[in-house]
Scaffold this active site. Structure first.
Site, mmCIF file in Angstrom:
data_model
loop_
_atom_site.group_PDB
_atom_site.id
_atom_site.type_symbol
_atom_site.label_atom_id
_atom_site.label_comp_id
_atom_site.label_asym_id
_atom_site.label_seq_id
_atom_site.Cartn_x
_atom_site.Cartn_y
_atom_site.Cartn_z
ATOM 1 N N ARG A 32 64.069 -2.997 124.034
ATOM 2 C CA ARG A 32 62.871 -2.141 124.064
ATOM 3 C C ARG A 32 63.278 -0.730 123.599
ATOM 4 O O ARG A 32 64.285 -0.204 124.070
ATOM 5 C CB ARG A 32 62.229 -2.108 125.463
ATOM 6 N N GLN A 62 48.960 -2.536 134.038
ATOM 7 C CA GLN A 62 49.988 -2.285 135.062
ATOM 8 C C GLN A 62 49.377 -1.668 136.323
ATOM 9 O O GLN A 62 49.997 -1.681 137.384
ATOM 10 C CB GLN A 62 51.074 -1.352 134.512
ATOM 11 N N ASP A 102 59.065 7.349 130.749
ATOM 12 C CA ASP A 102 60.074 6.474 130.129
ATOM 13 C C ASP A 102 61.144 7.268 129.404
ATOM 14 O O ASP A 102 62.238 6.775 129.161
ATOM 15 C CB ASP A 102 59.410 5.503 129.159
ATOM 16 N N ASN A 104 55.282 8.569 128.278
ATOM 17 C CA ASN A 104 54.951 7.563 129.298
ATOM 18 C C ASN A 104 53.922 6.601 128.724
ATOM 19 O O ASN A 104 53.504 6.715 127.563
ATOM 20 C CB ASN A 104 54.426 8.261 130.566
HETATM 21 C C1 LIG Z 1 59.181 4.391 137.233
HETATM 22 S S1 LIG Z 1 58.604 3.787 135.832
HETATM 23 C C2 LIG Z 1 58.007 5.003 134.688
HETATM 24 C C3 LIG Z 1 57.576 4.327 133.450
HETATM 25 O O1 LIG Z 1 58.556 3.401 133.066
HETATM 26 C C4 LIG Z 1 56.211 3.640 133.610
HETATM 27 O O2 LIG Z 1 55.241 4.614 133.879
HETATM 28 C C5 LIG Z 1 55.882 2.924 132.327
HETATM 29 O O3 LIG Z 1 55.345 3.499 131.406
HETATM 30 C C6 LIG Z 1 56.305 1.512 132.232
HETATM 31 O O4 LIG Z 1 56.006 0.930 130.987
HETATM 32 P P1 LIG Z 1 56.200 -0.626 130.799
HETATM 33 O O5 LIG Z 1 55.759 -0.866 129.373
HETATM 34 O O6 LIG Z 1 55.349 -1.318 131.803
HETATM 35 O O7 LIG Z 1 57.678 -0.916 130.963
#
Ligand SMILES: CSC[C@@H](O)[C@@H](O)C(=O)COP(=O)(O)O
Length: 367
Positions: free
Chosen positions: A90, A203, A243, A253
């Site tokens: 990723r 999410q 992120d 994010n």
């Molecule tokens: C503590 S997690 C912070 C971020 O990783 C979260 O807000 C996020 O954007 C997650 O993205 P994802 O695509 O579900 O992995």
């Protein structure tokens, strides 16, 4: 945190079978399925398919990936190959590279015969550290919530809005944005959390499940509702995760975070971001220009997965056949829209000085 009264982390090592166990998040919030992972390839697939997700959890999972790789073949060539293979799973969450670099740095000087055991020990260490760091983020964020709660009229809850899932299942435990919420709730502060659904992968449903399991009052709202709630005085603070945070404090994010920051600014509502220092990318400054944004399968936008009335988990198509879709998974909120960064060391301004004063030794690493 707890699921039906039993404490879980989002991943753990099964010492009896010598395998990693994860919660396969594709089935949450409807089913709790545990997957055992014994091979590097399966671990990489788990990251790509978002069976594990969330920046800190991706990092910890990758560390276990290095341990699996070293158990198979501890050579220098395989150390580099495993790093490269996992690094491309990723592109946006920087905790992935942070964990892989840390593993490679620690393992490279060791004799090949010592690498497998050392890699597993290090993966455990990274996972344990993540739990402690998030607990401290919670303590620091709790101080903010206490301040806001103290100013509220008696009987009125402090109302937070969050986007995506920056919860315990996005980390090893506690979560980043949710850690202050759990700690405030446990302290007896009346909270109400507005949970954005967070299309396309929803999410927010994971966050609703987490908060519900812990007894934190919350309401699931559409992504488009936040601005309206803010205009009507229903949000005291926005609190999200990240992120990747740049050295100048830009925050990348989940897609849609930027729009919440704009709405918060227009309504004079504090917009805070909770993060471990492992989420700071000291090598980039301008987030919009420099952070690679993951483009995911358009099927995530044209289809949606949910539970049927009969209880089966199914995916259905939303759009006409063959509708072209676009699916950027993250966006960048420029530092000018961020009120503060809640870290394991304390809260700092989202500025170059704010971050380098808080983490001088890390900032110096690339100067
Ligand atoms: C503590 S997690 C912070 C971020 O990783 C979260 O807000 C996020 O954007 C997650 O993205 P994802 O695509 O579900 O992995």
């Amino acid at each position: 945190m707890k699921i039906n009264g039993t404490h879980y982390r989002s991943l753990w090592w099964n010492h009896e079978n010598n395998v990693l166990e994860i919660i396969d998040q594709r089935w949450l919030p409807h089913e709790l399925r545990i997957q055992q992972i014994a091979r590097l390839q399966d671990l990489a697939t788990a990251i790509v398919e978002m069976r594990v997700r969330g920046a800190p959890l991706i990092g910890a999972t990758a560390a276990y990936g290095m341990a699996l790789a070293m158990a198979e073949d501890p050579s220098d060539a395989n150390l580099d190959a495993a790093w490269a293979y996992l690094e491309k799973t990723r592109p946006t969450a920087i905790n992935l590279r942070w964990a892989l670099d840390r593993c490679r740095r620690a393992l490279q000087p060791l004799a090949e015969t010592d690498r497998a055991e050392a890699a597993l020990t290090l993966a455990h260490e990274i996972a344990d550290e993540d739990v402690e760091v998030n607990r401290r983020i919670g303590e620091n964020g709790l101080a903010l919530i206490r301040e806001i709660a103290a100013r509220k009229p008696a009987g009125e809850p402090t109302r937070l809005l969050t986007h995506c899932n920056a919860g315990w299942i996005a980390t090893v435990d506690w979560g980043t944005a949710t850690s202050p919420m759990y700690q405030a709730h446990d302290e007896g502060i009346a909270l109400h959390v507005w949970v954005d659904e967070t299309r396309p992968r929803n999410q927010g449903a994971l966050t609703a499940w987490e908060l519900g399991s812990h007894g934190v009052p919350h309401t699931y709202i559409t992504d488009n509702a936040g601005g309206h709630m803010m205009q009507h005085g229903l949000v005291d603070m926005v609190l999200i995760g990240t992120d990747r945070t740049t050295r100048q404090g830009d925050v990348c994010n989940k897609i849609g975070s930027y729009l919440k920051a704009l709405a918060a600014r227009d309504n004079d509502i504090p917009f805070y971001v909770a993060l471990p220092s492992s989420t700071i990318d000291w090598t980039v400054s301008n987030g919009v220009a420099e952070i690679p944004i993951e483009e995911r399968d358009v099927r995530e936008t044209t289809h949606v997965q949910g539970k049927t009335e009969a209880g089966a988990i199914e995916s259905v198509q939303l759009t006409p056949d063959d509708t072209p879709g676009g699916n950027p998974a993250f966006d960048v909120t420029p530092n000018r829209l961020v009120t503060g960064l809640i870290t394991e060391r304390g809260i700092c301004p989202a500025t170059p000085e704010g971050l380098s004063d808080m983490f001088p030794e890390l900032a110096r690493g690339v100067e």
